[in-house]
Design a protein around this motif. Structure first.
Motif, mmCIF file in Angstrom:
data_model
loop_
_atom_site.group_PDB
_atom_site.id
_atom_site.type_symbol
_atom_site.label_atom_id
_atom_site.label_comp_id
_atom_site.label_asym_id
_atom_site.label_seq_id
_atom_site.Cartn_x
_atom_site.Cartn_y
_atom_site.Cartn_z
ATOM 1 N N UNK A 296 30.142 34.093 65.041
ATOM 2 C CA UNK A 296 30.377 32.652 64.895
ATOM 3 C C UNK A 296 31.214 32.378 63.650
ATOM 4 N N UNK A 297 31.965 31.288 63.676
ATOM 5 C CA UNK A 297 32.870 30.952 62.581
ATOM 6 C C UNK A 297 32.232 30.019 61.570
ATOM 7 N N UNK A 298 32.395 30.319 60.291
ATOM 8 C CA UNK A 298 31.858 29.447 59.243
ATOM 9 C C UNK A 298 32.550 28.096 59.250
ATOM 10 N N UNK A 299 33.875 28.100 59.474
ATOM 11 C CA UNK A 299 34.616 26.838 59.525
ATOM 12 C C UNK A 299 34.101 25.958 60.651
ATOM 13 N N UNK A 300 33.956 26.541 61.835
ATOM 14 C CA UNK A 300 33.467 25.773 62.979
ATOM 15 C C UNK A 300 32.048 25.278 62.735
ATOM 16 N N UNK A 301 31.221 26.125 62.120
ATOM 17 C CA UNK A 301 29.845 25.713 61.827
ATOM 18 C C UNK A 301 29.818 24.514 60.897
ATOM 19 N N UNK A 302 30.598 24.574 59.827
ATOM 20 C CA UNK A 302 30.675 23.462 58.872
ATOM 21 C C UNK A 302 31.128 22.190 59.567
ATOM 22 N N UNK A 303 32.224 22.268 60.296
ATOM 23 C CA UNK A 303 32.805 21.079 60.919
ATOM 24 C C UNK A 303 31.851 20.431 61.909
ATOM 25 N N UNK A 304 31.280 21.241 62.786
ATOM 26 C CA UNK A 304 30.425 20.719 63.848
ATOM 27 C C UNK A 304 29.093 20.201 63.294
ATOM 28 N N UNK A 305 28.478 20.975 62.406
ATOM 29 C CA UNK A 305 27.156 20.587 61.928
ATOM 30 C C UNK A 305 27.189 19.279 61.157
ATOM 31 N N UNK A 306 28.174 19.110 60.281
ATOM 32 C CA UNK A 306 28.189 17.874 59.498
ATOM 33 C C UNK A 306 28.831 16.706 60.250
ATOM 34 N N UNK A 307 29.886 16.942 60.998
ATOM 35 C CA UNK A 307 30.496 15.831 61.737
ATOM 36 C C UNK A 307 29.521 15.274 62.766
ATOM 37 N N UNK A 501 33.197 17.762 48.744
ATOM 38 C CA UNK A 501 33.873 18.915 49.334
ATOM 39 C C UNK A 501 33.342 20.255 48.854
ATOM 40 N N UNK A 502 32.154 20.301 48.302
ATOM 41 C CA UNK A 502 31.652 21.596 47.866
ATOM 42 C C UNK A 502 30.142 21.665 48.027
ATOM 43 N N UNK A 503 29.655 22.894 48.210
ATOM 44 C CA UNK A 503 28.223 23.201 48.278
ATOM 45 C C UNK A 503 27.525 22.490 49.432
ATOM 46 N N UNK A 504 28.208 22.437 50.573
ATOM 47 C CA UNK A 504 27.565 21.928 51.789
ATOM 48 C C UNK A 504 26.623 23.012 52.323
ATOM 49 N N UNK A 505 25.404 22.619 52.627
ATOM 50 C CA UNK A 505 24.429 23.578 53.166
ATOM 51 C C UNK A 505 24.519 23.580 54.692
ATOM 52 N N UNK A 506 24.953 24.703 55.239
ATOM 53 C CA UNK A 506 25.064 24.844 56.690
ATOM 54 C C UNK A 506 24.304 26.092 57.125
ATOM 55 N N UNK A 507 24.166 26.274 58.436
ATOM 56 C CA UNK A 507 23.633 27.515 58.991
ATOM 57 C C UNK A 507 24.784 28.287 59.628
ATOM 58 N N UNK A 515 28.916 26.204 51.486
ATOM 59 C CA UNK A 515 30.337 26.331 51.785
ATOM 60 C C UNK A 515 31.039 25.055 51.352
ATOM 61 N N UNK A 516 32.318 25.148 51.052
ATOM 62 C CA UNK A 516 33.017 23.948 50.603
ATOM 63 C C UNK A 516 34.493 24.002 50.876
ATOM 64 N N UNK A 517 35.185 23.049 50.300
ATOM 65 C CA UNK A 517 36.604 22.874 50.518
ATOM 66 C C UNK A 517 36.852 21.536 51.185
ATOM 67 N N UNK A 518 38.104 21.128 51.249
ATOM 68 C CA UNK A 518 38.391 19.886 51.980
ATOM 69 C C UNK A 518 38.131 20.071 53.465
ATOM 70 N N UNK A 519 37.844 21.317 53.883
ATOM 71 C CA UNK A 519 37.316 21.557 55.227
ATOM 72 C C UNK A 519 36.032 20.778 55.439
ATOM 73 N N UNK A 520 35.293 20.558 54.379
ATOM 74 C CA UNK A 520 34.056 19.784 54.467
ATOM 75 C C UNK A 520 34.336 18.291 54.399
ATOM 76 N N UNK A 521 35.293 17.908 53.564
ATOM 77 C CA UNK A 521 35.589 16.484 53.372
ATOM 78 C C UNK A 521 36.035 15.808 54.660
ATOM 79 N N UNK A 522 36.919 16.489 55.396
ATOM 80 C CA UNK A 522 37.522 15.849 56.571
ATOM 81 C C UNK A 522 36.511 15.557 57.674
#
Length: 603
Positions: A296-307, A501-507, A515-522
């Motif tokens: 599984x992708x960390x980017x996809x996990x971040x985007x889907x879980x928080x959005x 944009x930083x220290x988002x807690x995901x699974x 995980x962080x970055x503007x990947x989280x902000x958007x």
């Protein structure tokens, strides 16, 4: 600004196709150079592709009425305009971007002259793009060019590209762009390093802080960002969407898969009322849905879980788009080598009901995407905006520089052969028809962290009218001569807004990580937009659509200004976060409590 009435739009849409004498078949016309570039920095010729190597060629035909579409886009996106929210239909948009019949006929004749049959072509719904799969030997003949395998010295990535191509003289005015030819982009995801909560360096704890809106933020949010933290920071604690017909989307590329098991673990911890809910999966161009936990992708996990977690219960869609440029060209039929967001655009524009709010956490250095192609892709984003879709893009994680994670050692040079030092804006964040999202960190929201919020000014796109005042005000604060020649002060400013944009807690892969970055902000901001759409839909109003004209006018008072921090890069401190808009955090971070009032009509 001059705009057309709706009746004027109908008049435009009913104009008969252009008819005129067709030019003679293209074989009777000599070739003339259409586009030529200097070999980009870092790329060297490596080898010659086999003659039967397959290229997926995309040919963009002119859109003679795009300026009319743009007028309508701004009319339906301006909260002070009588047509605000009166978005166009899919069919109306397609008619406005359709090429003249003469262009279709001339290009068809050219293709037929190379024995390419209609059944071998794929046309976009508006017929403004033609796509075909052909061997490189035929592409070289059609474009009077020679393709080579180019290798990126640092990364080892390889591409089949050329630095110049030509078209028959009679074809030039009927073709805007042909790719892949001169594009050397390295499409990448934006995110900072993943860390394990128990191993990460914890910032100093703060006492609970009351935000400007009066909401108290838990001090734990200074070290770990959760759904509850964002609800507190951005003033939407307790808000529950109730409207019907709302939607939110996330785009996934580069074999990033959103894992359902991780999503359920995340929901169980942070959003119990969402447990057992899921999202719609859509495959684009053969995009896969690999549910193997270890892949599984960390980017996809971040985007889907928080959005989707922030927007619950608004229905979510995850698009998995195949294609991974650059690729290893060692097989006859490669993975598609166009930028994947163009493939996603083809797909989503062909469907009648795309999600109202869509986030993308990927992009390229602007200069690696040929300007002609960037403009055409940007125009496609405008089509979605006119149809009522809000597009959010991460602004990047490397400040004003390139993708070197150490701002002090970044080498920021132009890609045009001059090799002069220059800040590196990012695309698609630089497109004026999308909303670019920068990053902040900490309860006190400052614009600096383990990475630097991407920002600056486009070298391709001029400053849009909606930014004119705020950008001029900011430029007036920069001491004369500072960074002279390093950026384009007349360019479109990046970003528009910001969020944590930083220290988002995901699974991810069965384990909690930060995980962080503007990947989280958007995706976080996209979720807030989705909630604002709920406010409007519950009042039987249309969704927000293209956001920027609203944000820079009526919406400005709905943001928390960020005035601390900077975005280092290219061996400099970059720009400073200042009062008002700045090229680090844009207008600032959202206050949902204020914005939900501002998105409704005046009383």
């Amino acid at each position: 600004m001059r705009t057309l009435s709706y009746s004027g739009l109908l008049c435009i849409l009913s104009i008969a196709p252009f008819t005129g004498s067709l030019a003679a078949p293209s074989r009777s016309h000599p070739h003339k150079v259409k586009e030529s570039i200097v070999p980009p920095r870092g790329w060297v010729k490596h080898s010659i592709p086999s003659a039967d190597h397959t290229i997926v060629l995309r040919i963009g035909l002119p859109q003679p009425n795009f300026h009319v579409l743009e007028q309508h886009l701004y009319a339906v996106s301006d909260p002070y305009h009588e047509r605000y929210g009166a978005h166009l239909s899919k069919e109306e948009v397609e008619r406005l971007v359709a090429p003249h019949q003469e262009s279709l006929d001339v290009v068809d004749e050219w293709l037929k002259s190379h024995d390419i049959k209609e059944g071998e072509l794929v046309r976009s719904p508006a017929k403004d793009w033609v796509t075909l799969k052909i061997p490189v030997s035929l592409a070289e003949k059609m474009l009077d060019t020679t393709y080579s395998v180019w290798k990126h010295v640092e990364s080892g990535d390889e591409l089949v590209r050329t630095t110049s191509y030509s078209l028959p003289e009679n074809i030039h005015e009927h073709v805007d762009v042909v790719q892949p030819t001169t594009m050397f982009g390295q499409f990448k995801r934006f995110k900072s390093t993943i860390s394990w909560p128990e191993d990460s360096e914890t910032p100093p704890q703060l006492k609970a802080v009351a935000t400007a809106s009066g909401v108290t933020v838990d001090p734990s949010c200074n070290s770990t960002i959760t759904i509850k933290c964002l609800q507190q920071l951005y003033n939407f604690v307790g808000y529950t969407p109730t409207s019907k017909g709302n939607s939110i989307g996330i785009t996934g590329y580069l074999e990033e898969f959103a894992n359902s098991q991780d999503l359920q673990s995340f929901y169980a911890e942070q959003r119990p009322d969402a447990v057992n809910s899921t999202f719609k999966f859509v495959s684009v161009n053969g995009g896969l849905n690999n549910q193997t936990l270890s892949e599984s992708g960390a980017e996809a996990a971040l985007d889907v879980q928080f959005a989707f977690g922030l927007a619950h219960p608004i229905p979510g869609t995850f698009y998995s788009t195949a294609g991974r440029p650059p690729f290893k060209p060692d097989v006859t039929t490669p993975t598609n080598t166009n930028e994947p967001y163009a493939l996603w655009l083809d797909y989503v524009l062909s469907h009648p009901n795309p999600p109202f709010s869509i986030s993308t956490s990927y992009g390229d250095d602007e200069q690696t995407v040929p300007e002609s192609y960037a403009r055409r892709v940007c125009a496609s984003f405008a089509q979605l905006g006119a149809r009522g879709v809000s597009l959010l893009f991460s602004s990047g994680d490397w400040g004003v520089g390139d993708n070197n994670e150490d701002p002090a050692t970044q080498e920021c040079f132009t890609n045009d052969g001059r090799n002069i030092t220059r800040f590196i804006p990012l695309f698609p964040a630089s497109c004026p028809f999308v909303t670019s999202v920068g990053g902040t960190v900490g309860i006190n929201e400052v614009a600096v962290s383990r990475f630097y919020s991407g920002g600056g000014f486009s070298d391709y796109f001029s400053r849009p009218f909606y930014q004119d005042k705020v950008v001029k005000d900011h430029l007036a604060t920069i001491p004369k001569g500072t960074y002279k020649g390093l950026y384009n002060p007349k360019g479109r400013g990046i970003p528009d807004v910001a969020a944590q944009s930083d220290r988002y807690r995901i699974y991810w892969r069965g384990r909690a990580v930060l995980i962080g970055g503007t990947s989280a902000s958007s995706p976080a901001f996209a979720a807030i937009v989705s909630l604002l759409n709920d406010v409007r839909l519950s009042k039987r109003l249309p969704p927000l659509g293209f956001l920027n004209p609203l944000l820079y006018s009526k919406g400005i008072s709905g943001f928390n200004d960020v005035t601390i921090g900077h975005n280092s890069g290219c061996g400099t401190k970059g720009f400073n976060a200042t009062q008002g808009w700045d090229p680090v955090t844009g207008l600032g971070t959202p206050d949902f409590g204020k914005l939900k009032k501002l998105v409704l009509p005046f009383h």
